[in-house]
Enzyme design. Sequence first.
Site, PDB file in Angstrom:
ATOM      1  N   GLU A  33       0.802  -1.304   0.091  1.00  0.00           N
ATOM      2  CA  GLU A  33      -0.089   0.054   0.099  1.00  0.00           C
ATOM      3  C   GLU A  33       0.813   1.129  -0.165  1.00  0.00           C
ATOM      4  O   GLU A  33       1.861   1.419   0.824  1.00  0.00           O
ATOM      5  CB  GLU A  33      -1.079   0.196   1.153  1.00  0.00           C
ATOM      6  CG  GLU A  33      -1.607   1.245   1.387  1.00  0.00           C
ATOM      7  CD  GLU A  33      -2.670   1.516   0.304  1.00  0.00           C
ATOM      8  OE1 GLU A  33      -2.355   2.389  -0.481  1.00  0.00           O
ATOM      9  OE2 GLU A  33      -3.562   0.726   0.065  1.00  0.00           O
ATOM     10  N   GLY A  38      -6.675   0.958   3.755  1.00  0.00           N
ATOM     11  CA  GLY A  38      -8.377   1.021   3.851  1.00  0.00           C
ATOM     12  C   GLY A  38      -8.622   1.703   2.485  1.00  0.00           C
ATOM     13  O   GLY A  38      -9.869   1.667   2.315  1.00  0.00           O
ATOM     14  N   GLY A  39      -7.910   2.535   1.893  1.00  0.00           N
ATOM     15  CA  GLY A  39      -8.067   2.650   0.552  1.00  0.00           C
ATOM     16  C   GLY A  39      -8.942   4.223   0.400  1.00  0.00           C
ATOM     17  O   GLY A  39      -9.383   4.745   1.591  1.00  0.00           O
ATOM     18  N   LYS A  50     -20.447   9.209   5.220  1.00  0.00           N
ATOM     19  CA  LYS A  50     -21.763   8.792   5.811  1.00  0.00           C
ATOM     20  C   LYS A  50     -21.441   9.728   7.122  1.00  0.00           C
ATOM     21  O   LYS A  50     -22.605  10.118   7.615  1.00  0.00           O
ATOM     22  CB  LYS A  50     -21.494   7.426   5.926  1.00  0.00           C
ATOM     23  CG  LYS A  50     -21.729   6.663   4.548  1.00  0.00           C
ATOM     24  CD  LYS A  50     -22.587   7.307   3.626  1.00  0.00           C
ATOM     25  CE  LYS A  50     -22.031   6.745   2.211  1.00  0.00           C
ATOM     26  NZ  LYS A  50     -21.197   7.201   1.315  1.00  0.00           N
ATOM     27  N   GLY A 266     -17.890  10.620 -12.296  1.00  0.00           N
ATOM     28  CA  GLY A 266     -17.082   9.195 -12.326  1.00  0.00           C
ATOM     29  C   GLY A 266     -15.766   9.065 -11.821  1.00  0.00           C
ATOM     30  O   GLY A 266     -14.977  10.104 -11.604  1.00  0.00           O
ATOM     31  N   VAL A 267     -15.167   7.892 -12.174  1.00  0.00           N
ATOM     32  CA  VAL A 267     -13.812   7.646 -11.649  1.00  0.00           C
ATOM     33  C   VAL A 267     -12.988   6.969 -12.897  1.00  0.00           C
ATOM     34  O   VAL A 267     -13.724   6.708 -13.869  1.00  0.00           O
ATOM     35  CB  VAL A 267     -13.849   6.837 -10.488  1.00  0.00           C
ATOM     36  CG1 VAL A 267     -14.542   7.632  -9.347  1.00  0.00           C
ATOM     37  CG2 VAL A 267     -14.414   5.706 -10.753  1.00  0.00           C
ATOM     38  N   HIS A 440     -43.486  -4.946  14.700  1.00  0.00           N
ATOM     39  CA  HIS A 440     -44.136  -3.822  14.508  1.00  0.00           C
ATOM     40  C   HIS A 440     -43.999  -3.182  15.981  1.00  0.00           C
ATOM     41  O   HIS A 440     -43.952  -3.499  17.028  1.00  0.00           O
ATOM     42  CB  HIS A 440     -45.556  -4.196  14.536  1.00  0.00           C
ATOM     43  CG  HIS A 440     -46.392  -2.869  14.546  1.00  0.00           C
ATOM     44  ND1 HIS A 440     -46.599  -1.919  13.539  1.00  0.00           N
ATOM     45  CD2 HIS A 440     -47.332  -2.225  15.674  1.00  0.00           C
ATOM     46  CE1 HIS A 440     -47.333  -0.822  13.938  1.00  0.00           C
ATOM     47  NE2 HIS A 440     -47.709  -0.947  15.078  1.00  0.00           N
TER      48      HIS A 440
END
Length: 461
Positions: A33, A38-39, A50, A266-267, A440
């Site tokens: 890496e 974790g990229g 998020k 986009g990528v 429920h």
Amino acid sequence: MDRVDYAVIGSGPGGYVSAIRAAQLGLKTVVIEKAEVGGVCLNWGCIPTKALLHLGHLYQQVKKETCFRHKEKLEPDLHAMVQHSREVASRLSRGIESLFRKYKVELIRGHAYIEAPGKLHIRQNGEKKDLVAEKICIATGARARELPHIKFSSRVISYREALVPQEIPRRFLVIGAGAIGCEFADFYNCLGSEVTLVEVAKSILPLEEEALSSVLTKAFEERGIRVFVNTTVSRLEENQDGLVAQLDQGGQVFHERFDQALLAVGVVANIEDLGFENTGGFLDKGVIKVDEYCRVSGSRNIFAIGDVIGGKQLAHKASHEGLLAAEVAAGKKVEPLNSLYIPSCIYTNPQIASVGYKESELKTAGIPYEIGSFPFAASGKALALGEAVGFCRIYLHKETGELLGAHLVGPEVTDLISHISLAFTGELSYHEFAHAVAPHPTLAESLFEAVLAAKGRSCNI
């Protein structure tokens, strides 16, 4: 010269999973890496976005809630928000390194170059070393795409810069209304930007069913986000005051001023300076061509997974492909991944999630189907949460009751879609859903009601 059984280039959601699974199966494994463990997904994509979206939505929810007083004193702390998102990413990255140690996966910090099948050359802190690997997995991911006439700059940013803003721009242009563009349009709007969202296709989120996109478009516009579809940014000029965008909508040209723009069109696969030309494989439209077991075409010992092979560019797809590649490398018999079963999730407010066939695909294929739909406006839990926008739509095979597709828009549907993913892989049908008891009050009830509605058995609409 060091020798290993399995070398993974890249530690993103596909790479780190593939490495750990290979080690679990007894292969001597290394991960190479050159950036953060974790990229992109963990450090600059899925996770930090998020975290920010959650805080942005929470801020907006409290502001609009009529049961709280003194809301006018509520202000977002941008620095704290960004710091929270970075801390979450950092914690998860450290967690992956801990897992590497647990499973005895060696982490090599450096840049890997494939000199030949089975041989890697690694540049590390100015030094060079060679590594022999019986099997190699390419998991190098992708990066943000530029346009021929629009390049990144201090005012034209990618998702990386959008994640760590020093301040919120007053006028913010988002070019491209896919998942990334829509999520950032949502977050910046939550914090007060005047957001303009531009998409060249006829609807935002063009890969989703138009009914879902329409609900999100209406929600965005009600919040003040300007949405332009069938529109291109034909020119974007920078000056000392900001940006001037030339927008072309069906031949009608007009100009708008902005402080900053996000380019989210986009990528591009990361295949440069990789030595891919030495693998014996080939590229197809800029991505690596692989077989159903993620083996690079022409080789049984070189694998490629994730964004670098195209298809649905999603973290969970990459992770599943990582498992697949590791198990094939270890000699296990595995089932190929069915792309139809890969769910798509967008974390805007309302959220969008889908898996399986679209209605247009069912019509094209001539598959007989029935539709079941249930609105969140009829859900007690959604009403209690104050999040009753949207619906669950289910497609069933008209003759067998087989689940064919699910398309959801509304609160927490990115979690609900897992029910359908599991049903697909378990080959469940209408009959199993009809006999299952949903608790429920829950949002999941809406999904089950939609299945019942396809057969006219829902008693709540």
